[in-house]
Design an enzyme around this catalytic site. Structure first.
Site, PDB file in Angstrom:
ATOM      1  N   LYS A  70      49.202  -7.569 -19.732  1.00 14.51           N
ATOM      2  CA  LYS A  70      47.274  -9.034 -19.210  1.00 14.51           C
ATOM      3  C   LYS A  70      48.822  -8.935 -17.804  1.00 14.51           C
ATOM      4  O   LYS A  70      47.954  -9.785 -17.073  1.00 14.51           O
ATOM      5  CB  LYS A  70      47.314  -9.514 -20.096  1.00 14.51           C
ATOM      6  N   ARG A 147      45.010 -19.509 -27.075  1.00 14.14           N
ATOM      7  CA  ARG A 147      45.300 -18.587 -27.969  1.00 14.14           C
ATOM      8  C   ARG A 147      44.937 -19.356 -29.149  1.00 14.14           C
ATOM      9  O   ARG A 147      45.246 -18.606 -29.973  1.00 14.14           O
ATOM     10  CB  ARG A 147      46.812 -18.804 -28.063  1.00 14.14           C
ATOM     11  N   ARG A 181      60.313  -4.142 -22.350  1.00 11.79           N
ATOM     12  CA  ARG A 181      60.695  -4.862 -21.458  1.00 11.79           C
ATOM     13  C   ARG A 181      61.825  -5.841 -21.014  1.00 11.79           C
ATOM     14  O   ARG A 181      62.383  -5.797 -21.607  1.00 11.79           O
ATOM     15  CB  ARG A 181      59.478  -6.455 -22.338  1.00 11.79           C
ATOM     16  N   ARG A 225      64.131 -10.240 -23.454  1.00 13.21           N
ATOM     17  CA  ARG A 225      63.368 -11.473 -23.628  1.00 13.21           C
ATOM     18  C   ARG A 225      64.032 -11.432 -24.987  1.00 13.21           C
ATOM     19  O   ARG A 225      64.011 -11.060 -26.179  1.00 13.21           O
ATOM     20  CB  ARG A 225      61.920 -11.399 -23.415  1.00 13.21           C
ATOM     21  N   ARG A 236      55.039 -11.781 -33.941  1.00 18.20           N
ATOM     22  CA  ARG A 236      53.873 -11.958 -32.895  1.00 18.20           C
ATOM     23  C   ARG A 236      52.912 -11.587 -33.368  1.00 18.20           C
ATOM     24  O   ARG A 236      51.709 -12.502 -32.755  1.00 18.20           O
ATOM     25  CB  ARG A 236      54.545 -12.261 -31.183  1.00 18.20           C
TER      26      ARG A 236
HETATM   27  P1  ADP Z   1      53.681 -12.625 -25.714  1.00 17.69           P
HETATM   28  O1  ADP Z   1      54.557 -11.356 -24.642  1.00 17.69           O
HETATM   29  O2  ADP Z   1      54.172 -12.359 -26.494  1.00 17.69           O
HETATM   30  O3  ADP Z   1      51.884 -12.735 -24.686  1.00 17.69           O
HETATM   31  P2  ADP Z   1      54.208 -15.116 -23.622  1.00 17.69           P
HETATM   32  O4  ADP Z   1      55.382 -14.790 -22.791  1.00 17.69           O
HETATM   33  O5  ADP Z   1      52.586 -15.008 -23.269  1.00 17.69           O
HETATM   34  O6  ADP Z   1      54.337 -14.338 -25.029  1.00 17.69           O
HETATM   35  O7  ADP Z   1      54.624 -16.095 -25.066  1.00 17.69           O
HETATM   36  C1  ADP Z   1      55.684 -16.521 -24.766  1.00 17.69           C
HETATM   37  C2  ADP Z   1      56.230 -17.837 -26.278  1.00 17.69           C
HETATM   38  O8  ADP Z   1      55.157 -18.880 -25.080  1.00 17.69           O
HETATM   39  C3  ADP Z   1      55.033 -17.078 -27.181  1.00 17.69           C
HETATM   40  O9  ADP Z   1      55.463 -16.506 -28.738  1.00 17.69           O
HETATM   41  C4  ADP Z   1      54.784 -18.640 -27.724  1.00 17.69           C
HETATM   42  O10 ADP Z   1      55.675 -19.569 -28.200  1.00 17.69           O
HETATM   43  C5  ADP Z   1      54.735 -19.470 -26.475  1.00 17.69           C
HETATM   44  N1  ADP Z   1      53.396 -19.538 -25.823  1.00 17.69           N
HETATM   45  C6  ADP Z   1      52.733 -19.395 -24.456  1.00 17.69           C
HETATM   46  N2  ADP Z   1      51.200 -19.417 -24.896  1.00 17.69           N
HETATM   47  C7  ADP Z   1      51.382 -20.671 -25.228  1.00 17.69           C
HETATM   48  C8  ADP Z   1      50.017 -20.947 -25.967  1.00 17.69           C
HETATM   49  N3  ADP Z   1      49.013 -20.913 -25.295  1.00 17.69           N
HETATM   50  N4  ADP Z   1      50.286 -21.040 -26.929  1.00 17.69           N
HETATM   51  C9  ADP Z   1      51.188 -21.281 -27.711  1.00 17.69           C
HETATM   52  N5  ADP Z   1      52.598 -20.963 -27.679  1.00 17.69           N
HETATM   53  C10 ADP Z   1      52.850 -20.425 -26.358  1.00 17.69           C
END
Ligand code: ADP
Length: 276
Positions: A70, A147, A181, A225, A236
């Protein structure tokens, strides 16, 4: 945008006093909860002025499991459409890299694959919107927010989202994509070294997804990461299914959801399916 930023801030006003006593903490979280549940009663800010979509830039949301891509799609679209791509995951990582009081607390949460609390994420997002507004930004493509249903309700309370794009991909591929990644530690570019090749069987077509390789200048600077380990990725995905999938339903009911099955097709509100 100003109303959105102001109200998001008002919905989580107390978090940053993290040094407070246990009693103050309890009061703070109860007060935040009350403000979140009854914003019209408790909000100290004026009510939001919903702008006519014709008078503002687009306001889109990208949903999808970790590893679905995304961020890549949202960032390309944001360049095409001339609106900022705001990824809450990136904002969280910026906070992690700072020496602020929140960094240590966030590290523990993120590295276990858990979600940051709604209050913290809303506070971080409001700061980003505030900075963008000062630079004259309008509209956005949100990636990784909302989320949880509570985040979606708060967003709905302050602004109209025009479209929600939901990307879907098989879970085994998601894990491979997350493990592939890489980020360039110098330029910050996002790449993926996973090459997905799954043979078609029982009438279903094969799947091929090429890697997204870095330019030669970045190759030696690639990092992974800390939360992209197999164990954390699976956690996750579990949390996504529990907490974030209901957000898809939230927008499906409002007929805002446009779903894409990757690689290769899209569905509108779960109706027909087209190959791209
Ligand atoms: P992913 O690859 O899981 O989509 P992101 O880069 O979007 O990961 O997010 C990394 C981390 O940041 C998540 O695992 C969470 O801990 C935190 N995070 C990001 N966006 C949110 C949100 N809207 N609500 C709660 N935690 C979030």
């Amino acid at each position: 945008m100003a109303a959105l930023r102001r109200l998001l801030r008002a919905s989580a006003p107390m978090y940053y006093h993290s040094q407070c006593t246990a009693q103050r903490r309890l009061f703070s979280s109860l007060a935040s909860e009350a403000e979140l549940r009854f914003p019209s009663l408790l909000n100290r800010s004026p009510p939001p002025v919903r702008r006519d979509p014709k008078e503002r830039s687009i306001q889109w949301v990208f949903l999808g499991c970790p590893g679905v891509g995304k961020g890549t799609y949202a960032s390309r679209l944001s360049q095409l459409l001339g609106v900022p791509h705001i990824a809450t995951g990136d904002l969280v990582r910026e906070e992690l890299n700072s020496s602020g009081p929140l960094a240590e607390e966030l590290r523990g949460i993120v590295n276990q694959g858990k979600l940051v609390s709604d209050e913290i994420i809303i506070n971080i997002l409001s700061k980003r919107l505030e900075g963008g507004e000062a630079k004259g930004e309008s509209g956005f493509i949100l990636d990784g927010f909302p989320r949880t249903v509570r985040q979606a309700e708060i967003l709905e309370g302050v602004t109209d989202i025009d479209l929600v794009i939901n990307l879907k991909l098989r879970e085994d591929i998601l894990v491979e994509k997350c493990l592939g990644r890489r980020i360039c530690s110098q330029c910050g570019g996002n790449f993926n070294v996973a090459s997905i090749e799954i043979k078609g069987e029982n009438g279903s077509p094969g799947i091929y997804m090429a890697p997204l390789l870095p330019p030669s200048g970045c190759t030696s600077k690639l990092i992974t990461r800390a939360d992209d380990t197999e164990e954390v990725v699976k956690e996750r995905l579990r949390i996504y299914n529990d907490m974030s999938q209901p957000v898809e339903e939230f927008y499906r009911r409002r007929e805002k959801l446009l779903e894409f099955d990757l690689p290769g097709g899209y569905r509108n509100h779960g109706q027909s399916c087209y190959m791209l």
